[in-house]
Design a protein around this motif. Sequence first.
Motif, PDB file in Angstrom:
ATOM      1  N   THR A   1      39.450  41.118  41.080  1.00 44.48           N
ATOM      2  CA  THR A   1      40.911  41.167  41.213  1.00 44.48           C
ATOM      3  C   THR A   1      41.426  40.893  42.628  1.00 44.48           C
ATOM      4  OG1 THR A   1      40.768  42.884  39.546  1.00 44.48           O
ATOM      5  CG2 THR A   1      42.936  42.498  40.501  1.00 44.48           C
ATOM      6  N   PRO A   2      40.914  41.594  43.654  1.00 43.20           N
ATOM      7  CA  PRO A   2      41.538  41.416  44.970  1.00 43.20           C
ATOM      8  C   PRO A   2      41.448  39.987  45.484  1.00 43.20           C
ATOM      9  CG  PRO A   2      39.603  42.860  45.106  1.00 43.20           C
ATOM     10  CD  PRO A   2      39.838  42.580  43.664  1.00 43.20           C
TER      11      PRO A   2
ATOM     12  N   GLY B   1      44.801  38.329  44.807  1.00 40.04           N
ATOM     13  CA  GLY B   1      45.269  38.392  46.191  1.00 40.04           C
ATOM     14  C   GLY B   1      45.538  36.993  46.729  1.00 40.04           C
TER      15      GLY B   1
ATOM     16  N   LEU C   1      48.895  43.662  53.926  1.00 38.69           N
ATOM     17  CA  LEU C   1      48.438  44.636  52.933  1.00 38.69           C
ATOM     18  C   LEU C   1      47.414  43.989  51.991  1.00 38.69           C
ATOM     19  CD1 LEU C   1      48.750  47.413  51.407  1.00 38.69           C
ATOM     20  CD2 LEU C   1      50.383  46.204  49.944  1.00 38.69           C
ATOM     21  N   ILE C   2      47.741  42.818  51.492  1.00 42.50           N
ATOM     22  CA  ILE C   2      46.803  42.143  50.583  1.00 42.50           C
ATOM     23  C   ILE C   2      45.470  41.894  51.303  1.00 42.50           C
ATOM     24  CG2 ILE C   2      46.385  40.130  49.116  1.00 42.50           C
ATOM     25  CD1 ILE C   2      49.435  39.769  48.902  1.00 42.50           C
TER      26      ILE C   2
ATOM     27  N   GLU D   1      44.150  43.566  53.698  1.00 41.93           N
ATOM     28  CA  GLU D   1      43.420  44.830  53.865  1.00 41.93           C
ATOM     29  C   GLU D   1      42.707  45.195  52.563  1.00 41.93           C
ATOM     30  OE1 GLU D   1      45.869  48.106  55.224  1.00 41.93           O
ATOM     31  OE2 GLU D   1      44.369  49.550  54.517  1.00 41.93           O
ATOM     32  N   VAL D   2      43.402  45.046  51.455  1.00 41.21           N
ATOM     33  CA  VAL D   2      42.799  45.400  50.172  1.00 41.21           C
ATOM     34  C   VAL D   2      41.641  44.443  49.840  1.00 41.21           C
ATOM     35  CG1 VAL D   2      43.243  45.575  47.680  1.00 41.21           C
ATOM     36  CG2 VAL D   2      44.845  46.569  49.313  1.00 41.21           C
TER      37      VAL D   2
ATOM     38  N   ASP E   1      38.635  45.491  51.906  1.00 44.16           N
ATOM     39  CA  ASP E   1      38.045  46.752  51.448  1.00 44.16           C
ATOM     40  C   ASP E   1      37.456  46.662  50.053  1.00 44.16           C
ATOM     41  OD1 ASP E   1      38.678  48.123  53.725  1.00 44.16           O
ATOM     42  OD2 ASP E   1      40.608  48.848  52.977  1.00 44.16           O
ATOM     43  N   ALA E   2      38.062  45.848  49.199  1.00 40.87           N
ATOM     44  CA  ALA E   2      37.744  45.998  47.780  1.00 40.87           C
ATOM     45  C   ALA E   2      37.149  44.769  47.106  1.00 40.87           C
ATOM     46  CB  ALA E   2      39.005  46.421  47.021  1.00 40.87           C
ATOM     47  N   ALA E   3      37.090  43.628  47.781  1.00 47.09           N
ATOM     48  CA  ALA E   3      36.543  42.444  47.095  1.00 47.09           C
ATOM     49  C   ALA E   3      35.056  42.615  46.845  1.00 47.09           C
ATOM     50  CB  ALA E   3      36.806  41.181  47.899  1.00 47.09           C
TER      51      ALA E   3
ATOM     52  N   ALA F   1      34.278  43.997  38.360  1.00 48.41           N
ATOM     53  CA  ALA F   1      35.260  42.961  38.690  1.00 48.41           C
ATOM     54  C   ALA F   1      36.661  43.494  38.950  1.00 48.41           C
ATOM     55  CB  ALA F   1      35.322  41.909  37.586  1.00 48.41           C
TER      56      ALA F   1
ATOM     57  N   MET G   1      36.971  51.893  42.671  1.00 51.30           N
ATOM     58  CA  MET G   1      36.485  52.045  44.044  1.00 51.30           C
ATOM     59  C   MET G   1      36.566  53.505  44.486  1.00 51.30           C
ATOM     60  SD  MET G   1      35.770  48.939  45.422  1.00 51.30           S
ATOM     61  CE  MET G   1      35.890  49.058  47.169  1.00 51.30           C
TER      62      MET G   1
ATOM     63  N   LEU H   1      33.050  51.991  51.014  1.00 49.31           N
ATOM     64  CA  LEU H   1      33.822  51.923  49.782  1.00 49.31           C
ATOM     65  C   LEU H   1      33.002  51.128  48.787  1.00 49.31           C
ATOM     66  CD1 LEU H   1      37.114  50.927  51.552  1.00 49.31           C
ATOM     67  CD2 LEU H   1      36.904  52.932  50.083  1.00 49.31           C
TER      68      LEU H   1
ATOM     69  N   LEU I   1      45.977  46.946  43.685  1.00 47.29           N
ATOM     70  CA  LEU I   1      45.303  46.244  42.587  1.00 47.29           C
ATOM     71  C   LEU I   1      46.151  46.319  41.318  1.00 47.29           C
ATOM     72  CD1 LEU I   1      41.566  47.392  43.026  1.00 47.29           C
ATOM     73  CD2 LEU I   1      42.552  45.172  43.618  1.00 47.29           C
TER      74      LEU I   1
END
Lengths: 568, 201
Positions: free
Chosen positions: A479-480, A484, A510-511, A513-514, A517-519, B46, B51, B62, B90
Motif C-alpha cells: 500500500t504505501p 503513496g 507525510l506520505i 514518512e509513511v 517506515d512502512a513499505a 502487503a 505494522m 517497525l 494507510l
Amino acid sequence: MAQIKSPEELEKIRQEVSTQRDPNRPCISICAGSSCLASGAGEVIAAFKAEIEKQGLKADVDTKAAGCPGLCEKAPIVVIYPQKICYVQVTPEDVPEIISQTVVGKKVIERLIYTDPNTGEKAAHEDEIPFFQKQMRLLIGDNMKIDPKSIEDYMAAGGYSALNKVMRDMSAEQVIEEVSKADLRGRSGSGFPAGFKWESCRKSKGDNTKYVICNCHEGDPGAFADRRLLEANPHLIVEGMIIGSYAIGACEAYIFVGDEFPQTVENARLAIEQAEKYGLLGKDILGSGFDLTMEVCIDGGGYVLGESTALMASMEGRIGEPRMKYDHGTDRGLWAKPTVLNNLQTWANVPLIINQGADSFAAIGTEKSKGTRIFSLSGKIKNTGMVEVPMGMTLREVIFDIGGGIPGDKKFKALQVGGPMGGFIPENLLDLHVDFEELNAAGLAMGPGLVVADEDTCIVDMVIYHLNFLANESCGKCTPCREGLKQMLRILNNITEGKGKESDIELLELISEVQQDAALCALGQGASGPLLSTLKHFRDEYEAHIKEKRCPGGVCKALIETLSETSA
Amino acid sequence: MGVVTLTIDNKEVKAEEGMTVLEAAQSAGIYIPTLCHHEKLETYTACRICMVEVESRGRVRLDTACSHPVANDMVVKTRSEKINKIRKTLLELMLAHAPDSAILQEMAEEYGADKGRFEKESSFCIHCALCVRYCAEVKKKNAIGFVNSGTKREISFVPEIASQECWKCKECFPLCPTEALQAAYVLAGALTFPVAPFELR
Ligand SMILES: Cc1cc2nc3c(=O)[nH]c(=O)nc-3n(C[C@H](O)[C@H](O)[C@H](O)COP(=O)(O)O)c2cc1C
Ligand code: SF4
C-alpha cells in the motif's frame, strides 16, 4: 583449444598468447560498445577492414572490435596502436585517410583528435586526454586492448592470472581473507563487506549446494556502468566469479542481466562458453577438484527486479516481487540454498585484489571506502560516458574535471547520485567525496549512475519523472509504495499545473514518512529520496510553483502560460 | 517446538517458536488490525496495516506483525504515535479507493482517518489480493490474478478460466474487504466472458 588441466598449463598458454603478439605491430582498435555501435562503429569497422584489404595491408595491420573505454560522448572511438593515437567521432569516410596518414604515414590527423571542450587543447595520445588522465582506470584501462569476444585478448592483457594464482597457491579461506583485508565493499551502493558475506555463505550450514549471483540488472534511469563493463570485458567478471565461487564453495554461478541489452548478453554468454572450452569452468577446474557451472540469466522485468528477493524469485520462475525475509541470503537464498549476491562491480574487483594484493588495493581510497568506483555520467554533461575514479575523489572533480562540466554555457543545477532511490544535490554539496559513509550521511547512495541537471531543468518536473519511473517499475504489491506514489504524483502534477496548495508540501512529507517506515522493500522505503532531497535543497523551486505560480526552470507549460496571461 | 516468552503491550505472552507476532497476540487476546492476512493463505505482508514496533536485542524496528517471528524477550508495541500515524495514512490512502467499505470505515474511526483526504480513485480495489491468493492457493484455479505492475497494477478475471469456474464457486466474494468484488465480477463477465453463465445469486 584444449582443456587446461593445471595452473602450470594455464600459465603456459597465457605466456604463449602474450608472446605471439608483437607489441609493435599496428593494430586499429575500434570501440564496439553499445554507444559506439549506435553511432556507426559497425560501419567504421567494416570500412577499416575493406580499406586494409584494398591497400594490401592485411598481413601487416590488425583490426580489433574492442571494449568500451568510456568516452561515449565522442563515439565512435578509434585508437591506433602501437602509437596509441586516439581519434574521436570517426566516420567511414575518415577511414582511408587514417590508414594512409596515420597507420602507414605515422602522422597525426589533427581534425580527428580529441579537443578538450573547455580549454580547446588538443590531445592526440590516449594517455594525454584529460578525460582519461584524471581517472584511475584499474578495471577499465585495458578495454581498448581487449576484444570482448576474445578470451586470448583478455589473457594477453593479464587476464586469468588471478585465477591461476588462486588455484596454485591459495586456499578458499585465504581468498576470503584477502578480500576481507582489502575491505572490498558492495558496489551496488550497499557498501556491505564482500568478504564477510562470502564467509557467512561458506560457513552456512544450510546446505552444501551453494550459489553465486552477479547482479547486473542496473535498472536505474541514466545508469549504464555495470552493463557496459560486462559488455566491454566479460572475462573480468567471469574470472572474479570463478574465484569467488571457489572461495565460497559454490557449484553454480549466475549472471543476472536485463534482456534489453542484447550486446551485453551476447558477450557474457560467449565469454562463459570460451571459459568452458578452456576448462576454466566445468568439472575439476585446473585439476583442483573444484567444479563450477556458469550461466547468464535473462531478466525482463522492471527496476524492482534488482532487489535481492525479487531477483531470486524471478530466477526461480516466480513472480518477481520482493518479500519479507528473516534469514540471510547467505543461509537461504536462491532456491532456499546459501547464496552470495554481489553487484557486478563488486565481482570486477576480485581479480585485481588477488593480483595486486589486499594492501595495495586498500591503499587506494578513503579510510573506509577502498579501491575505485566506476560511474556512468549522463544528463547535462559534456563527457557522457563511463569513468573510473579512486574513492575519495570529490563529486565536483568527477563532474567538472573528468566530465567536463555542463554543455552550452549553462549553469549547473543539480546532481543526482544513487539512482531513483538516491537524491539530488546542489552545487555547494559537490565537494562531497566518493565515499560510502559520506554519501549516505548526505542522504545519497553510491549507485552506479551520476546524472547532471542544468539550469533549464525544473526540479519539480524532474522529481515527477523519477516518481513516474518508480510508479511504473515497482511491483505495486504494498500500500504505501503503490498508493503513496499515486498520490505524490497527483499532488506534484497539480503543483506543476499551477494548482498547488501550501499544504501540499506537508502532505508530501507525510506520505514520504509513511513510505520510509512502512513499505515492504527498499524501493518503497527509498522512493521519496528524490522528493525529500529536493525539498531540502531546492525548496524555493516548489514554493515558486505553489505561491508565485512560476516555474524557475521555465519548463512547466501551464505556469508559463499563466504568467504570460497575467502580464499581458 | 520450544516456548518463547515475549511482551506485547506490557503483557507477558507465551508463544510457540515459529509463531508470528500476530499469532502470539491473537492467542493472548490482543487485537492487531489486519486486512490482507488470512489464516488459510500464505503470509503476504502487503497492506502493512498490522505494522507494530518490535524491540529485540536492543534494536527497535517497525515490522508487519503477520510476518515477524516471535523471539524470547521481544518487546512488542501494537500502538504508538508512529503506528497510529502509519495506520491512519494507510487507511486514508485505501479509502480513496473504497470509501464505503465497512471494514475500512470501522478502522478509520479508530484511527481518525479522513476518507476525503485523498482524491477519489477510480478503482475500488485495495490490493489485499485475498481473492487472487484464495483462488490460487486454496482453490488452485487462478481464475483471478493481477495484471500490470506498480501503480497500474489491478485485479483481473481470466476470462477462459473464470467462465468455467467462478459461477459455481464465488468463494472469494465474501473475502473482499471492499465488498465490490462481486460487482467487478459481473462487470468483467458482461464485458469479456465468452460463454457466460454468470447469473449471480
Ligand atoms: C529496488 C532495488 C533495486 C536494486 N537494483 C540493483 C541493481 O540493479 N544492481 C545491484 O547490484 N543491486 C541492486 N539492488 C541491491 C541488491 O538488492 C543487492 O543488495 C546487491 O546486489 C548486493 O550487492 P553488493 O553487496 O555487491 O553491493 C537493488 C535494490 C533495490 C531495493
Ligand atoms: S515497496 Fe514498492 S516495490 Fe517494494 S514491495 Fe512494496 S510495492 Fe513492491
